[in-house]
Write an enzyme that holds these catalytic residues in place. Sequence first.
Site, PDB file in Angstrom:
ATOM      1  N   LYS A 221      -7.984 -10.529  16.863  1.00  0.00           N
ATOM      2  CA  LYS A 221      -8.006 -11.544  17.914  1.00  0.00           C
ATOM      3  C   LYS A 221      -6.678 -12.297  18.015  1.00  0.00           C
ATOM      4  O   LYS A 221      -5.862 -12.299  17.086  1.00  0.00           O
ATOM      5  CB  LYS A 221      -9.186 -12.492  17.698  1.00  0.00           C
ATOM      6  CG  LYS A 221     -10.500 -11.801  18.099  1.00  0.00           C
ATOM      7  CD  LYS A 221     -11.663 -12.753  18.224  1.00  0.00           C
ATOM      8  CE  LYS A 221     -12.883 -11.998  18.747  1.00  0.00           C
ATOM      9  NZ  LYS A 221     -14.097 -12.851  18.773  1.00  0.00           N
ATOM     10  N   ARG A 255     -17.488  -8.618  12.070  1.00  0.00           N
ATOM     11  CA  ARG A 255     -17.464  -7.668  13.190  1.00  0.00           C
ATOM     12  C   ARG A 255     -16.028  -7.207  13.368  1.00  0.00           C
ATOM     13  O   ARG A 255     -15.158  -8.000  13.717  1.00  0.00           O
ATOM     14  CB  ARG A 255     -17.972  -8.384  14.443  1.00  0.00           C
ATOM     15  CG  ARG A 255     -17.976  -7.520  15.685  1.00  0.00           C
ATOM     16  CD  ARG A 255     -18.447  -8.307  16.904  1.00  0.00           C
ATOM     17  NE  ARG A 255     -18.381  -7.500  18.107  1.00  0.00           N
ATOM     18  CZ  ARG A 255     -17.264  -7.352  18.826  1.00  0.00           C
ATOM     19  NH1 ARG A 255     -16.122  -7.953  18.451  1.00  0.00           N
ATOM     20  NH2 ARG A 255     -17.263  -6.608  19.920  1.00  0.00           N
TER      21      ARG A 255
HETATM   22  N1  7PJ Z   1     -21.107 -11.900  17.881  1.00  0.00           N
HETATM   23  C1  7PJ Z   1     -19.870 -11.677  18.378  1.00  0.00           C
HETATM   24  N2  7PJ Z   1     -19.696 -10.781  19.389  1.00  0.00           N
HETATM   25  C2  7PJ Z   1     -18.447 -10.604  19.863  1.00  0.00           C
HETATM   26  N3  7PJ Z   1     -18.011  -9.803  20.878  1.00  0.00           N
HETATM   27  C3  7PJ Z   1     -16.669  -9.997  20.976  1.00  0.00           C
HETATM   28  S1  7PJ Z   1     -15.694  -9.169  22.171  1.00  0.00           S
HETATM   29  C4  7PJ Z   1     -14.106  -9.833  22.004  1.00  0.00           C
HETATM   30  C5  7PJ Z   1     -13.269  -9.131  20.935  1.00  0.00           C
HETATM   31  O1  7PJ Z   1     -13.817  -8.376  20.103  1.00  0.00           O
HETATM   32  O2  7PJ Z   1     -12.041  -9.367  20.965  1.00  0.00           O
HETATM   33  N4  7PJ Z   1     -16.212 -10.880  20.063  1.00  0.00           N
HETATM   34  C6  7PJ Z   1     -17.339 -11.277  19.357  1.00  0.00           C
HETATM   35  C7  7PJ Z   1     -17.528 -12.230  18.295  1.00  0.00           C
HETATM   36  O3  7PJ Z   1     -16.597 -12.891  17.794  1.00  0.00           O
HETATM   37  N5  7PJ Z   1     -18.820 -12.380  17.845  1.00  0.00           N
END
Ligand code: 7PJ
Length: 273
Positions: A221, A255
């Site tokens: 990120k 994640r």
């Molecule tokens: N739960 C959860 N779901 C997500 N989906 C994305 S998409 C944006 C990216 O991966 O840059 N980020 C997240 C996060 O931080 N937490």
Amino acid sequence: MKFICGRYQLDLSRPHVMGIVNVTPDSFSDGGKYSSTELAVAHAIELVEQGADILDIGGESTRPGATPVSLEDELQRVLPVIEQLAERVDVPLSIDTYKPEVMRAAIAAGADIVNDVRALQEPHALEIVAASNVGVCLMHMQGTPQTMQLEPQYDDVVTEVAGFLQSRLQAAQAAGIAAERITLDPGFGFGKRTVHNIALLQQLPVLQALGYPLLVGLSRKSVLGKITGEDVDSRLYASLAASVIATMKGAAIVRVHDVKATAEALKVVAAVR
Ligand SMILES: Nc1nc2[nH]c(SCC(=O)O)nc2c(=O)[nH]1
């Protein structure tokens, strides 16, 4: 700490790795030889072989400024992938969506977790999840993907994020979603500036004190880019540091894009934590 999610019951006393599977046409540069379904399924299987404990399948980018995807397009992208993976891998499948109709169809196709960046605020989302036995991730976002990075403001970001998550917890419990089916997520980068993202990571134990497993998504990120000066394709080391810090501060699930490296790093965390 037990997390009940569809066909699975996860013991979150050790940190778990959620592998990201983006099913968007531009996420697989294959020159059009294969469809994004085949590529996404192959990639997902590879992530499981690398050590992914959970797969997070998403058909719409929720990055800042991302263009919205129609319901039909999102369904066409994610359902074939979930249907195939439900038969081919033995890990919980998470659907990364805020659309209730996508949640409903994904659950019917075999999803075990609903990962909702809007924390089940869309109409009918609570009822759809409550009527199933899937796990759910309730994430904080300020604004929408189109507006969230336009000057995000907080008096005290940790207190405000904690308050939002508590309000969503109450809504989920009122809808009949059992506590063991719920994880919480501060939503790094979703309507937060670098100072806010850093404060949330530093004070993750405050959120953990809410009493629910925490899911953290910092992989590649922009906050990591701001800290290191590296662009999105060169943030592996920073992402590993973020995953180690988050799990040492109590996160139960991270994640990530880079599963093998993260899974190995978390083995050291699990041995020491
Ligand atoms: N739960 C959860 N779901 C997500 N989906 C994305 S998409 C944006 C990216 O991966 O840059 N980020 C997240 C996060 O931080 N937490």
